[in-house]
Design an enzyme around this catalytic site. Structure first.
Site, mmCIF file in Angstrom:
data_model
loop_
_atom_site.group_PDB
_atom_site.id
_atom_site.type_symbol
_atom_site.label_atom_id
_atom_site.label_comp_id
_atom_site.label_asym_id
_atom_site.label_seq_id
_atom_site.Cartn_x
_atom_site.Cartn_y
_atom_site.Cartn_z
ATOM 1 N N GLU A 1 6.113 -9.440 -58.422
ATOM 2 C CA GLU A 1 6.590 -10.061 -59.461
ATOM 3 C C GLU A 1 5.880 -11.285 -59.647
ATOM 4 O O GLU A 1 5.776 -11.825 -60.717
ATOM 5 C CB GLU A 1 8.045 -10.600 -59.406
ATOM 6 N N GLU B 1 4.383 -8.103 -61.585
ATOM 7 C CA GLU B 1 4.856 -6.955 -62.219
ATOM 8 C C GLU B 1 6.051 -6.776 -61.993
ATOM 9 O O GLU B 1 6.772 -7.158 -60.956
ATOM 10 C CB GLU B 1 3.694 -5.667 -61.956
#
Length: 346
Positions: A299, A156
């Protein structure tokens, strides 16, 4: 899985001596229903969204960093990119709720709304929007599976999403706030204290039902969390392994688990986040991370690291020599291995 364990034990080594590598091979066999497995295409799905709670001063960086992150991840300049490149994995970046419209041709534009509301003042989103975000994660992942991807990671990008994930975790568990809320990207003591108060106050204000994941998501969650939960459910539905990342990714894993408990068996945990909630999540989900490197970037960076380990593990029963060299049968070695595991509780 039992057949795969017999193949693992027949490799020329002491029983269990390759530890979690053996666990990976056995788990993936259970996921796919095949003893011999090979990874052909890997992808990390990166859900990108903004969080209205940032207006409460709970994040170190300004909200615009989410938009910049979207530009960077689609042009190969984020932390996850160099690790994904090394692992020969693709990035599927999804704008599921960035606060502004972005000009990133390589991103999938699946925006549900322009960021969530400040959940200290109002519910983060409508229930229907939480459902739509989950369905978006499912649809994006099923499309990728249809394109031949057979190993996924979940990451994310979104300023304020550690606050949203902490609120979801707190809503599900009511655990002591110190076990739930961390400093995220590096808050000052004052901002850290405010973040804990915001999480506690928001959950007490909205009283999300811990037995209703959509109620939790809509009241104190994030669009990226809902989208990631959809990725997990899609992978489970198609018997495809999926790797969890850090705190936020694992909060999404817990959310998926609350919707479909059996989905947890299709998840492979990568690393233990530096955030305190990571230990609590491990206790609840049973997902024991394989790596502990003090990482907290998110991420999908941990996923990229674990991809190489997974692929290495799968070569075990394909390339190692076996006890056949000593004239031993599979059944004889399997009996010895079972006795060993029974004696040592393995």
């Amino acid at each position: 899985m039992a057949a795969t364990q017999k193949e693992i034990d027949y490799c020329l080594k002491p029983p269990g001596s390759l530890g979690k590598l053996e666990d990976i091979v056995r788990q993936i066999a259970g996921i796919t229903g095949k003893v011999h497995n090979r990874i052909n295409k890997k992808a990390i799905v990166v859900m990108m969204a903004d969080n209205g709670v940032c207006t409460e001063g709970v994040a170190m960086y300004p909200q615009d960093v989410t938009r910049i992150g979207a530009d960077f991840v689609t042009s190969g300049r984020m932390g996850v990119n160099f690790l994904a490149k090394y692992a020969e994995a693709d990035i599927i970046a999804v704008d599921i709720g960035i606060g502004v419209d972005i000009d990133c041709p390589k991103a999938l534009h699946r925006k549900i709304r322009h960021g969530t509301a400040n959940f200290l003042k109002a519910p983060a989103m409508e229930r229907e929007e939480a459902v739509a975000a989950l369905e978006t994660g499912i649809e994006v992942t099923l499309d990728a599976i249809d394109q031949g991807y057979d190993l996924f990671g979940v990451g994310e990008i979104g300023i304020g999403n550690t606050t949203a994930s902490a609120a979801v975790l707190y809503a599900f568990t009511q655990a002591p706030i110190e076990r739930v809320v961390g400093r995220g990207a590096g808050l000052t003591d004052e901002a850290f204290a405010r973040k804990k108060k915001v999480v506690r106050d928001a959950v007490h204000l909205h009283k999300p039902n811990p037995d209703d994941p959509f109620d939790v998501l809509s009241k104190v969650g994030g669009l990226d969390i809902a989208g990631m939960a959809g990725v997990y459910l899609a992978c489970a539905s198609r018997r495809v392994p999926v790797v969890t990342d850090g705190l936020i990714s694992n909060v999404a894993a817990l959310t998926a688990m609350r919707m479909a408990p059996e989905s947890i068996a299709y998840m492979i945990p990568s690393h233990l986040s530096f955030e305190p909630g990571a230990v609590l999540l491990q206790e609840i989900t049973g997902l024991a991370p394989m790596l502990n490197m003090d990482m907290r970037l998110g991420e999908g960076t941990g996923c990229a690291l674990l991809f190489n380990i997974i692929e290495a593990a799968l070569r075990m029963i394909e390339e190692m020599g076996t006890f056949a060299a000593l004239g031993k049968s599979r059944e004889e070695i399997a009996d010895r291995a079972r006795a060993y595991r029974g004696e040592f509780g393995k």
